[in-house]
Every structure is written in structure tokens, then in C-alpha cells.
Design an enzyme around this catalytic site. Sequence first.
Site, short mmCIF file in Angstrom:
data_model
loop_
_atom_site.label_atom_id
_atom_site.label_comp_id
_atom_site.label_asym_id
_atom_site.label_seq_id
_atom_site.Cartn_x
_atom_site.Cartn_y
_atom_site.Cartn_z
N ASP A 93 47.01 38.55 37.83
CA ASP A 93 48.02 38.74 38.87
C ASP A 93 48.45 40.21 38.90
OD1 ASP A 93 49.31 38.94 36.47
OD2 ASP A 93 50.63 37.22 36.75
N HIS A 143 39.70 34.04 36.45
CA HIS A 143 40.88 33.83 37.28
C HIS A 143 41.57 35.19 37.43
CE1 HIS A 143 44.22 31.30 38.81
NE2 HIS A 143 44.98 32.27 38.34
N ASP A 150 33.37 26.89 34.04
CA ASP A 150 33.58 28.25 34.57
C ASP A 150 34.17 28.16 35.98
OD1 ASP A 150 33.49 30.95 34.86
OD2 ASP A 150 31.31 31.10 34.89
N GLU A 189 41.33 32.44 32.88
CA GLU A 189 42.16 33.63 33.12
C GLU A 189 41.87 34.70 32.07
OE1 GLU A 189 46.32 33.09 34.16
OE2 GLU A 189 46.22 35.06 35.13
#
Length: 568
Positions: free
Chosen positions: A112, A437, A476, A485
Site C-alpha cells: 500500500d 499483493h 500464488d 503481501e
Amino acid sequence: MDSYTFDHQRTSQTLLTTSLLLLTSLSRVQTDSINYALPPANITGIPQEPSNNTYPNPEYARLVAYSLYFYEAQRSGKLPTNNRVSWRHDSALDDGKDVGLDLSGGYYDAGDYLKFTFPFSWTITTIAWGALEWGEGYQLANQTQYLRDMIKWGTDWLIKASSNTNNTNNQYLYVMIGSLDIDHNYWGPDTNIPNPRPSINVNSSAHGTDVSSEAAAAMAASSLLFTNQFNDSTYANTLLTYAKNLYSFAEMTPFTLYQNSAPQVKDAYSSLNYTDELVWGALWLYRATNDTSYLNKATSYLNSSSFKVKKVFNWDEKSGACYVLIAQLLQQSGQDSSKWKFEAERYLDSIIRPSGSCSLTGGGLFWCDGDSDDAALSVSLGAAFLCLVYAPIATSSAKTQAYIDFALSQIDYALGKNPEKTPYTIGVHPNSPQNPHHAGASGGTDISNINNPSQTLHVLYGAIVGGPDKSDQFDDIRADYSETEVALDYNAAFQGLMAYQMINSHSDPYYVNVTPGRPARKISSVVIIIIVILCLLFLIVLSILYWKRKKIVEWWKRRRQLRSNEKC
Ligand SMILES: *[C@@H]1O[C@H](CO)[C@@H](O)[C@H](O)[C@H]1NC(C)=O
Ligand SMILES: *[C@@H]1O[C@H](CO)[C@@H](O)[C@H](O)[C@H]1NC(C)=O
Ligand SMILES: *[C@@H]1O[C@H](CO)[C@@H](O)[C@H](O)[C@H]1NC(C)=O
Ligand SMILES: *[C@@H]1O[C@H](CO)[C@@H](O)[C@H](O)[C@H]1NC(C)=O
Ligand SMILES: *[C@@H]1O[C@H](CO)[C@@H](O)[C@H](O)[C@H]1NC(C)=O
Ligand SMILES: *[C@@H]1O[C@H](CO)[C@@H](O)[C@H](O)[C@H]1NC(C)=O
Ligand SMILES: *[C@@H]1O[C@H](CO)[C@@H](O)[C@H](O)[C@H]1NC(C)=O
Ligand SMILES: *[C@@H]1O[C@H](CO)[C@@H](O)[C@H](O)[C@H]1NC(C)=O
Ligand SMILES: *[C@@H]1O[C@H](CO)[C@@H](O)[C@H](O)[C@H]1NC(C)=O
């Protein structure tokens, strides 16, 4: 992006297996071709040929280099002209404007665009520790300059984010930039990061013991590196001043968990306890200053009943690391270290022969319930890290060997010696994770469909993913953040371990000899039992039908007769 497509045949699966997998929704993402990207041309210290177990090993150099490259991909702020990550841009330049400060820079936490001081500071401390132990590994890999840049990108931000005073009426430390609600509703590149990005601090009227002490540790450990390895005593002294001031802020009473002052961090990085950080910060300051008042602080916090030993070594838990560090410091300076070596060995023995909430998975991964669920490799590699730091000073050669063996087993696991035949570092092997991720790397822009596009746009070289589950399985899948992540703290211990291997390993990392292609998913025993029960039930019904066949036929005939009678 230089890349070629690596075609390979998956292990053929029987029709039965395939349908059972579908039946139980256990099917993994199937890819007929795996994109095995070549490294970017301008990461130095990378092999161009098979490495044939040569020393120093070019594949380990690649791992040292790639991991540093991952941190480069996480940079926030105005990027320097020598930025190597072509798909990253200047971003979040206005951070801090809401509070009249420049808080741009630093590192994004994970997939993020938030910045969190607590896990980020632990990352800096741990990478600095690894580099203090195994700095030669960075030199052998030609990565010392990149290491320096990695550390300095972090400490420059900590300088901006903290007050440089020991006046307890006037101290602060920024602990989070951005809003969980706003940021986690965004999925896309760094060119469109949503605002506002509030700047959250702890300060003299609402302080935070743990985060301030961890930031002090990061500054003190880094100052040692700038003195001993980067030949920059001016910057080292600056860092040391900040470290002392941050520690004086940490010791403000009454001690408090930082999320009690800054509840915005609660859902992301709540701290469980602060006593381990108080010890940890004091020990790093002692190491950086030789000032015994810090050693006394460390031992008195260690002696206090609020110091509790936890098995995991990660962004929140440093208790075991405190034993290892104090034993190491006392031994190196010729002081009596026996009490702490005893504690360190009791701690490490409980790791290499785990029991209770920690165990080894079937494939041999060190696993602690709870902590490992979202960050399996971080827990395993953190344990390996402490074993290797401590091994040289163990009280017997048998213990030294046992700690090294355990650590190498965890390193091998992470590099492909596992049931999934998967090196959990991105970009080093066709079996490496393909779908981290990570919003920026993914190329996607749709928060409601993170798995789109199916082919990840940018290879996040060197990143360690969360890792497999407790049964060593890894799917995956980009949306599955607990397994795929990436995060600053996940690579911290790994970074040091690769430097260790650069110095010590005379053979290639395990993945070099892994043939491409993951094994077919084994069906779990629970599923087998359910299927056997279903088959038995089916057989029972069949036998009953056969046994009562005459009655059934009679009943059928009677019914037909009744019907034909009705029609007539
Ligand atoms: C890195 O290499 C790529 C090509 O492989 C090139 O386009 C880029 O300009 C290089 N970047 C730097 C900073 O040298
Ligand atoms: C590091 O640089 C030296 C000198 O340029 C070179 O000889 C050596 O092969 C490099 N090491 C690696 C691992 O690339
Ligand atoms: C490894 O072995 C291959 C085949 O013998 C050879 O072509 C290659 O140059 C070797 N690589 C290194 C780094 O020694
Ligand atoms: C506070 O810092 C000043 C220098 O900035 C120093 O002279 C003083 O001793 C410090 N006070 C404490 C209590 O550490
Ligand atoms: C360290 O830095 C100083 C001053 O910046 C310089 O004079 C000296 O040559 C450097 N030493 C090394 C080993 O790089
Ligand atoms: C001090 O920290 C608290 C908690 O984050 C915050 O509410 C308050 O606004 C801060 N005060 C200043 C002057 O920044
Ligand atoms: C900590 O405890 C040990 C005894 O276990 C004692 O020798 C030492 O003085 C104590 N240190 C402090 C600072 O309380
Ligand atoms: C930290 O752990 C100790 C020992 O379990 C406990 O006494 C203390 O209350 C904990 N502190 C906090 C803030 O939870
Ligand atoms: C602390 O003292 C030791 C000798 O006991 C010395 O090797 C080390 O360089 C000193 N560290 C600092 C930061 O002065």
C-alpha cells in the site's frame, strides 16, 4: 522490462485429482507459462551465467542486491536521479503539510502507500544489525553503497519525523502518515495516491514508549554503521544525537503503548508491550556510546517483572533479541556475560526445538501460531537471524553447530527447499511468486478486483512474500494478502541472512538446482476422509437398493398398474 517466457509442463494430474480439486475449491492458480524475468541491467553484482557453486557466490550476490532493490521500490517522496526502479515516481510530496512540516520521503510499508514508523524503524535496526555482523557480505556482493543509501533513506526521514530535543515538554515523533480507510480503498500506481494523508504523531502530551525506543534503536544502530563502514562520522554523530533524544522521549513516564496515544495505528501495527523496546533501545545506545548508564538501564528493564520472553523476533517482539544482543555486547567488551548467555541459549534452544505455540511444519518451517499466520517467513527468518548472530559465542561447539544448522534449514526453506519447490523471493526462479499483493507492481487499478490483471506488470525483485500456510501450502494469489503481501519488515532479517551466506556459503542457493514447475497439490487428509465417507455412503445406498430390489420392482409395477387403471 527484459524478460523471457519460460514454458514448462505442469505435472500431469489425473482427471480424478483435478475434479476433486475443483470440488473442494482447492485449485491453485494454474499458469501454463511462467514469466521468468531477467534482472534489470543496472543492478550491479548480479550473475550473467550459471554460478557452479563458485565463491564468492554470484547467486547470493544477486539475493543481497535484489533485496536492497526491493527497498528501493518502496521509497516514498522525491526520488533521486539514480533511482533504478523505472516504474516508481516522485510521490506523496505533500506529506506533513497538514502539520506544517516536510514529512515526505521514507518508505511505504507494504503493498500500500502508508508509512508506519514502528515496523519501519525495526526494519532499519535489523538491517543495520545484520550489516554490522556481516558487512563483508555486502562488500563481496558490491552492494555496500546501495546498503548505505537504503539505510540513509530511512534515517533521513526519521530525522524529519522526530524532534531533536531532550526537553520533555517539547518532544514528538511522527508514527503514521496516511489513513487506513482512505489508502486501503485505493489500488493502483504511485501517480494517483489518494488524499488526505494525515500526519499522526506521539508527543509530550500523548507519548509512546515503544515506538520512540525503537526509533532510538534504529538511529543508534545506523550511527554505528556510518562510523564503522560508511566513513561518515558527521552523519553518524547526528544520528546518535537523535537516538539519545528519542530514548529520553521513550523514557517519559508513565510508560505507554503508542496506540493508546495514537489510536489510528491500532488496526495496523499495535504494540503488545514496551519493555522489550526499552531494553532494546538502551542496548543499541550502549553499543553506540559505551556509556554504562545505558547498560544499567537495559539490565534494570531486563530484570523487571514486566519483561516477558516471547519466541518470535519481529517488528513487535524483541525480547529474545535483547538476550542475544546483551550477551554479545558483554562478551565482546570482556565483561561477565554468563547470566545473559544462559538466557540467550535457553531462548534459542526453545526455538530450534520448538514446543507449545511454536513448531516445525511438515516441510520444516519454524512456525508460531498467530504471528506466522500472515507472515510465516518473517517469523522463520527472524529466528534464523538470531541463531546466526549468536552462534559464534555459544558456550559449546555443539550448540554453535545446532544454531547454524537450524538457521541454514530455514534459509534453505525460504530459497526453495520446501514442499512447494518455491523460492519465496520474487524474480529469482520460475517458481518464485508471480503475484505479490502490491498495488504499484501489479499494474491493476480496480480495488474490487485485485487479481486483475492476471499477469503482474512489474517484477518486484528481491521481495519476500508472507509465505505458505501451516501445511506448507502456498497459493500464488494476489488478493490473498496473508500469503502474497510483501512488506519492509519481511525482508529485514532476510537481508542480513543473505549477507551471511555471501561470506559463508560455498554452494549455490537451493533454488539453483530446483527444476521449474511446482508439484501438483496434494489433497489434504481431511478431504480424503470426507471423500471416503461419501463413497461409503454411496455404496451403502447402492447395497440397500440392491438388497430391496424385488420390493422396489414390485412397488414400481403396482404404481404403473394404478396409473393405467386411473387412465382407463
Ligand atoms: C537501467 O537500465 C535500463 C535498461 O536496462 C535503462 O533503461 C535505465 O536507464 C537504466 N537506469 C539507470 C539509472 O542507469
Ligand atoms: C564485484 O566487483 C568486482 C570489481 O568490479 C568484480 O571483480 C566482482 O566480480 C564483483 N562481484 C560480484 C559478485 O559481482
Ligand atoms: C559454469 O559452468 C558452465 C558450464 O561448464 C560454464 O559455461 C560457465 O562459464 C560457468 N560459470 C561460472 C560462473 O563459472
Ligand atoms: C540534553 O541535551 C543537552 C545538549 O543538547 C545536554 O547538554 C544535556 O546534558 C542533555 N540532558 C539530559 C538530561 O540528557
Ligand atoms: C573517510 O572520509 C574522510 C573525510 O571525508 C576522507 O578524508 C578519508 O579519506 C575517508 N576514508 C576512507 C577510507 O574512505
Ligand atoms: C499530540 O499527540 C496526540 C496524539 O496523536 C494528538 O492528538 C495531538 O494533536 C498532538 N499534539 C500536537 C501538538 O501535535
Ligand atoms: C539485574 O539482576 C542481576 C542479578 O540477576 C544483578 O546482578 C544486577 O545488578 C541487576 N541489574 C540491575 C541494573 O538491576
Ligand atoms: C507487558 O508484559 C508484562 C509481563 O507479562 C505485563 O506485566 C505488562 O502488563 C505488559 N505491559 C503491557 C503494557 O501490556
Ligand atoms: C566501546 O569500547 C570497545 C572496547 O571495549 C571498543 O572496541 C569500541 O570501539 C567502543 N565503541 C564505541 C562506540 O566507542
